[in-house]
Design a protein around this motif. Structure first.
Motif, PDB file in Angstrom:
ATOM      1  N   TYR A  75       0.779  -1.275  -0.105  1.00 46.49           N
ATOM      2  CA  TYR A  75       0.051   0.031  -0.138  1.00 46.49           C
ATOM      3  C   TYR A  75       0.851   1.268   0.074  1.00 46.49           C
ATOM      4  CZ  TYR A  75      -3.840  -3.132   1.639  1.00 46.49           C
ATOM      5  OH  TYR A  75      -4.569  -4.360   1.802  1.00 46.49           O
ATOM      6  N   ARG A 110       0.475   5.302   0.698  1.00 45.08           N
ATOM      7  CA  ARG A 110      -0.363   6.342   1.299  1.00 45.08           C
ATOM      8  C   ARG A 110       0.400   7.889   1.193  1.00 45.08           C
ATOM      9  NH1 ARG A 110      -2.101   2.042   4.526  1.00 45.08           N
ATOM     10  NH2 ARG A 110      -4.255   1.380   4.304  1.00 45.08           N
ATOM     11  N   ASP A 111      -0.397   8.954   1.229  1.00 45.98           N
ATOM     12  CA  ASP A 111       0.307  10.001   1.627  1.00 45.98           C
ATOM     13  C   ASP A 111       0.116  10.230   3.039  1.00 45.98           C
ATOM     14  OD1 ASP A 111      -2.194  11.099   1.976  1.00 45.98           O
ATOM     15  OD2 ASP A 111      -2.300  12.145   0.157  1.00 45.98           O
ATOM     16  N   THR A 114      -1.260  12.063   4.691  1.00 48.52           N
ATOM     17  CA  THR A 114      -2.755  12.351   5.228  1.00 48.52           C
ATOM     18  C   THR A 114      -3.550  11.231   5.274  1.00 48.52           C
ATOM     19  OG1 THR A 114      -3.807  12.887   3.070  1.00 48.52           O
ATOM     20  CG2 THR A 114      -3.097  14.561   4.183  1.00 48.52           C
ATOM     21  N   GLY A 115      -2.900   9.875   4.924  1.00 48.36           N
ATOM     22  CA  GLY A 115      -3.445   8.720   4.886  1.00 48.36           C
ATOM     23  C   GLY A 115      -4.401   8.307   3.520  1.00 48.36           C
ATOM     24  N   ARG A 116      -4.289   9.066   2.826  1.00 50.47           N
ATOM     25  CA  ARG A 116      -4.995   8.944   1.746  1.00 50.47           C
ATOM     26  C   ARG A 116      -4.348   7.887   0.753  1.00 50.47           C
ATOM     27  NH1 ARG A 116      -6.059  13.966  -0.534  1.00 50.47           N
ATOM     28  NH2 ARG A 116      -3.938  14.190  -1.456  1.00 50.47           N
ATOM     29  N   MET A 117      -5.091   6.769   0.297  1.00 53.49           N
ATOM     30  CA  MET A 117      -4.489   5.993  -0.433  1.00 53.49           C
ATOM     31  C   MET A 117      -4.144   6.284  -2.076  1.00 53.49           C
ATOM     32  SD  MET A 117      -4.020   2.535  -0.341  1.00 53.49           S
ATOM     33  CE  MET A 117      -5.052   1.914   1.181  1.00 53.49           C
ATOM     34  N   GLN A 118      -2.614   5.718  -2.358  1.00 53.79           N
ATOM     35  CA  GLN A 118      -2.176   6.400  -3.776  1.00 53.79           C
ATOM     36  C   GLN A 118      -2.454   5.235  -4.681  1.00 53.79           C
ATOM     37  OE1 GLN A 118      -1.590   9.339  -4.392  1.00 53.79           O
ATOM     38  NE2 GLN A 118      -2.292   9.899  -2.386  1.00 53.79           N
ATOM     39  N   TYR A 123       5.540  10.051   1.245  1.00 46.96           N
ATOM     40  CA  TYR A 123       4.643   8.937   1.203  1.00 46.96           C
ATOM     41  C   TYR A 123       5.070   7.729   2.343  1.00 46.96           C
ATOM     42  CZ  TYR A 123       2.833  11.431  -2.762  1.00 46.96           C
ATOM     43  OH  TYR A 123       2.736  12.378  -3.569  1.00 46.96           O
ATOM     44  N   GLU A 179       3.654   0.480   2.826  1.00 48.46           N
ATOM     45  CA  GLU A 179       3.239  -0.334   3.956  1.00 48.46           C
ATOM     46  C   GLU A 179       2.957  -1.981   3.233  1.00 48.46           C
ATOM     47  OE1 GLU A 179       0.110   0.603   7.100  1.00 48.46           O
ATOM     48  OE2 GLU A 179      -0.929  -0.600   5.706  1.00 48.46           O
ATOM     49  N   THR A 199       6.808  -0.962   7.255  1.00 47.06           N
ATOM     50  CA  THR A 199       6.295   0.314   7.057  1.00 47.06           C
ATOM     51  C   THR A 199       7.699   0.984   6.756  1.00 47.06           C
ATOM     52  OG1 THR A 199       4.415   0.113   8.538  1.00 47.06           O
ATOM     53  CG2 THR A 199       5.330   2.302   7.825  1.00 47.06           C
TER      54      THR A 199
END
Length: 86
Positions: free
Chosen positions: A34, A36-37, A39-43, A67, A70, A80
């Protein structure tokens, strides 16, 4: 068996593509990666296949910044690492 797990992420910082080398325990032949940025937003999400391998990911479309990559095996977070995109 954490001793048989291994992950390498390079180059870091990067700007075009990044490579993840991985080695999983024999019993854990499937996993997901995974990104993510902060802010937790999935890329994006990618699947790992096999016990060991190399995944080359094109990240040229990502904005500059930090980023979080994970690795999850059987739904558990096993690794991570921060990825810096320049």
């Amino acid at each position: 068996q954490h001793s048989s797990l291994g992950f390498g992420l390079y180059p870091n910082p990067t700007h075009g593509q990044v490579t993840l080398d991985y080695q999983l325990a024999e019993s854990q032949a499937q996993g997901q990666v995974y990104l993510r940025d902060l802010t937790g937003r999935m890329q994006w999400v990618r699947n790992l296949s096999g016990n060991e391998g190399r995944m080359v990911m094109d990240i040229s479309d990502l904005a500059k910044g930090v980023y979080v990559l994970e690795v999850r095996l059987d739904g558990r977070v096993e690794h991570t690492e921060r990825l810096i995109v320049q």
